[in-house]
Design a protein around this motif. Sequence first.
Motif, short mmCIF file in Angstrom:
data_model
loop_
_atom_site.label_atom_id
_atom_site.label_comp_id
_atom_site.label_asym_id
_atom_site.label_seq_id
_atom_site.Cartn_x
_atom_site.Cartn_y
_atom_site.Cartn_z
N ARG A 32 41.92 150.59 37.32
CA ARG A 32 41.13 151.83 38.48
C ARG A 32 41.60 151.23 39.60
NH1 ARG A 32 38.61 151.46 33.15
NH2 ARG A 32 38.47 153.43 32.49
N LEU A 33 42.20 150.60 40.79
CA LEU A 33 42.24 150.64 42.06
C LEU A 33 43.42 150.93 42.18
CD1 LEU A 33 41.57 148.36 44.44
CD2 LEU A 33 43.01 146.77 43.22
N ASN A 34 42.61 151.71 43.31
CA ASN A 34 44.06 152.66 43.45
C ASN A 34 45.55 152.64 44.26
OD1 ASN A 34 42.28 153.12 45.32
ND2 ASN A 34 41.96 155.31 45.10
N ASP A 35 44.49 151.48 44.74
CA ASP A 35 45.83 151.03 46.30
C ASP A 35 45.90 149.40 45.88
OD1 ASP A 35 46.77 150.68 48.42
OD2 ASP A 35 45.48 151.48 50.35
N LYS A 36 47.18 149.30 44.87
CA LYS A 36 47.08 147.50 45.06
C LYS A 36 47.83 146.84 46.24
CE LYS A 36 47.07 148.33 39.88
NZ LYS A 36 46.32 149.54 39.92
N LYS A 37 48.22 147.75 47.20
CA LYS A 37 48.46 146.92 48.38
C LYS A 37 47.55 146.29 48.73
CE LYS A 37 51.74 146.45 51.84
NZ LYS A 37 52.68 147.45 52.72
N ASN A 38 46.02 147.45 49.39
CA ASN A 38 45.30 147.08 49.79
C ASN A 38 44.07 146.90 49.32
OD1 ASN A 38 46.66 147.20 52.38
ND2 ASN A 38 47.39 149.72 52.25
N GLY A 39 43.25 147.10 48.62
CA GLY A 39 42.22 147.42 47.51
C GLY A 39 42.11 146.69 47.92
N VAL A 40 40.84 145.81 47.29
CA VAL A 40 40.42 144.35 46.82
C VAL A 40 39.30 144.60 46.16
CG1 VAL A 40 38.48 143.18 48.19
CG2 VAL A 40 39.97 144.55 49.46
N ILE A 41 39.18 143.58 45.06
CA ILE A 41 38.50 143.55 44.02
C ILE A 41 37.79 142.38 44.12
CG2 ILE A 41 38.04 142.78 41.76
CD1 ILE A 41 40.76 144.61 41.32
N VAL A 42 36.64 141.75 44.19
CA VAL A 42 35.16 140.95 43.76
C VAL A 42 34.50 140.78 43.27
CG1 VAL A 42 33.07 139.85 45.37
CG2 VAL A 42 34.93 141.45 46.44
N VAL A 43 34.78 139.12 42.49
CA VAL A 43 33.95 138.76 40.93
C VAL A 43 32.99 138.00 41.59
CG1 VAL A 43 34.75 138.24 39.15
CG2 VAL A 43 36.66 139.25 39.87
N VAL A 44 31.97 138.77 41.02
CA VAL A 44 30.66 137.45 41.13
C VAL A 44 30.51 136.95 40.37
CG1 VAL A 44 28.72 137.14 42.31
CG2 VAL A 44 29.49 138.75 42.67
N MET A 45 31.07 135.56 40.00
CA MET A 45 30.20 135.04 38.37
C MET A 45 29.97 133.53 38.89
SD MET A 45 33.99 134.63 36.64
CE MET A 45 33.84 133.86 35.60
N GLN A 46 29.65 132.93 37.60
CA GLN A 46 29.20 130.90 37.62
C GLN A 46 30.56 131.65 37.01
OE1 GLN A 46 26.35 130.43 35.45
NE2 GLN A 46 25.77 131.77 34.24
N ARG A 47 31.28 129.97 37.19
CA ARG A 47 32.74 129.48 36.83
C ARG A 47 32.04 129.14 34.99
NH1 ARG A 47 37.66 128.01 38.20
NH2 ARG A 47 36.74 128.11 36.39
N LEU A 48 32.25 129.53 33.65
CA LEU A 48 31.70 129.39 33.02
C LEU A 48 32.74 128.26 31.88
CD1 LEU A 48 29.66 132.31 31.95
CD2 LEU A 48 28.81 130.58 32.49
N HIS A 49 33.62 128.39 32.43
CA HIS A 49 34.81 127.72 31.46
C HIS A 49 36.08 128.19 32.44
CE1 HIS A 49 37.51 127.06 28.07
NE2 HIS A 49 36.59 127.25 27.83
N GLU A 50 37.28 126.98 32.47
CA GLU A 50 38.51 126.82 32.78
C GLU A 50 38.83 128.41 32.55
OE1 GLU A 50 41.57 124.38 30.37
OE2 GLU A 50 40.05 123.37 31.89
N LYS A 51 38.88 128.70 31.33
CA LYS A 51 39.90 129.92 30.79
C LYS A 51 38.92 131.18 31.28
CE LYS A 51 42.90 127.12 28.80
NZ LYS A 51 44.06 126.95 26.82
N ASP A 52 38.08 131.51 32.12
CA ASP A 52 36.94 133.00 32.16
C ASP A 52 37.58 133.19 33.65
OD1 ASP A 52 36.92 131.37 34.96
OD2 ASP A 52 34.63 130.76 34.02
N LEU A 53 36.99 134.22 33.31
CA LEU A 53 37.87 135.50 34.72
C LEU A 53 38.28 134.51 35.80
CD1 LEU A 53 39.00 137.80 35.04
CD2 LEU A 53 36.69 138.99 35.75
N SER A 54 37.65 134.17 35.97
CA SER A 54 38.54 133.06 37.32
C SER A 54 39.09 132.73 37.18
CB SER A 54 37.07 132.95 38.07
OG SER A 54 36.13 133.00 38.99
N GLY A 55 39.58 131.71 36.19
CA GLY A 55 40.59 130.94 36.12
C GLY A 55 41.73 131.54 36.05
N HIS A 56 41.54 132.94 35.11
CA HIS A 56 42.48 133.92 34.47
C HIS A 56 43.26 134.20 36.61
CE1 HIS A 56 45.10 136.90 32.62
NE2 HIS A 56 44.00 137.31 33.15
N LEU A 57 42.26 134.68 37.24
CA LEU A 57 42.69 135.05 38.43
C LEU A 57 43.45 133.65 39.16
CD1 LEU A 57 39.88 137.40 39.18
CD2 LEU A 57 42.03 138.36 38.31
#
Length: 77
Positions: A32-57
């Motif tokens: 859904r990010l329509n401008d992959k070059k200039n768009g921004v995604i912010v992930v707000v979360m606590q780290r819960l596991h090394e393979k959670d979304l933050s770890g994945h990214l």
Amino acid sequence: MIVDDPHNPRQAESPTEREKALEWFDQTFYSRLNDKKNGVIVVVMQRLHEKDLSGHLLAKGLGTCKNSGHRRKQDDD
């Protein structure tokens, strides 16, 4: 675009539930990010596991991690 707490603590314990969250991000949210070059995604979360979304990214080289500096007070403090 903002992702807020993609995992809850119980689900983060389950490899299947973690994978569902990662698939949702990769296949649905990110598309859904329509401008992959200039768009921004912010992930707000606590780290819960090394393979959670933050770890994945981080493993994909798709972001940086910023610690808010806030820590939970220990019960004996």
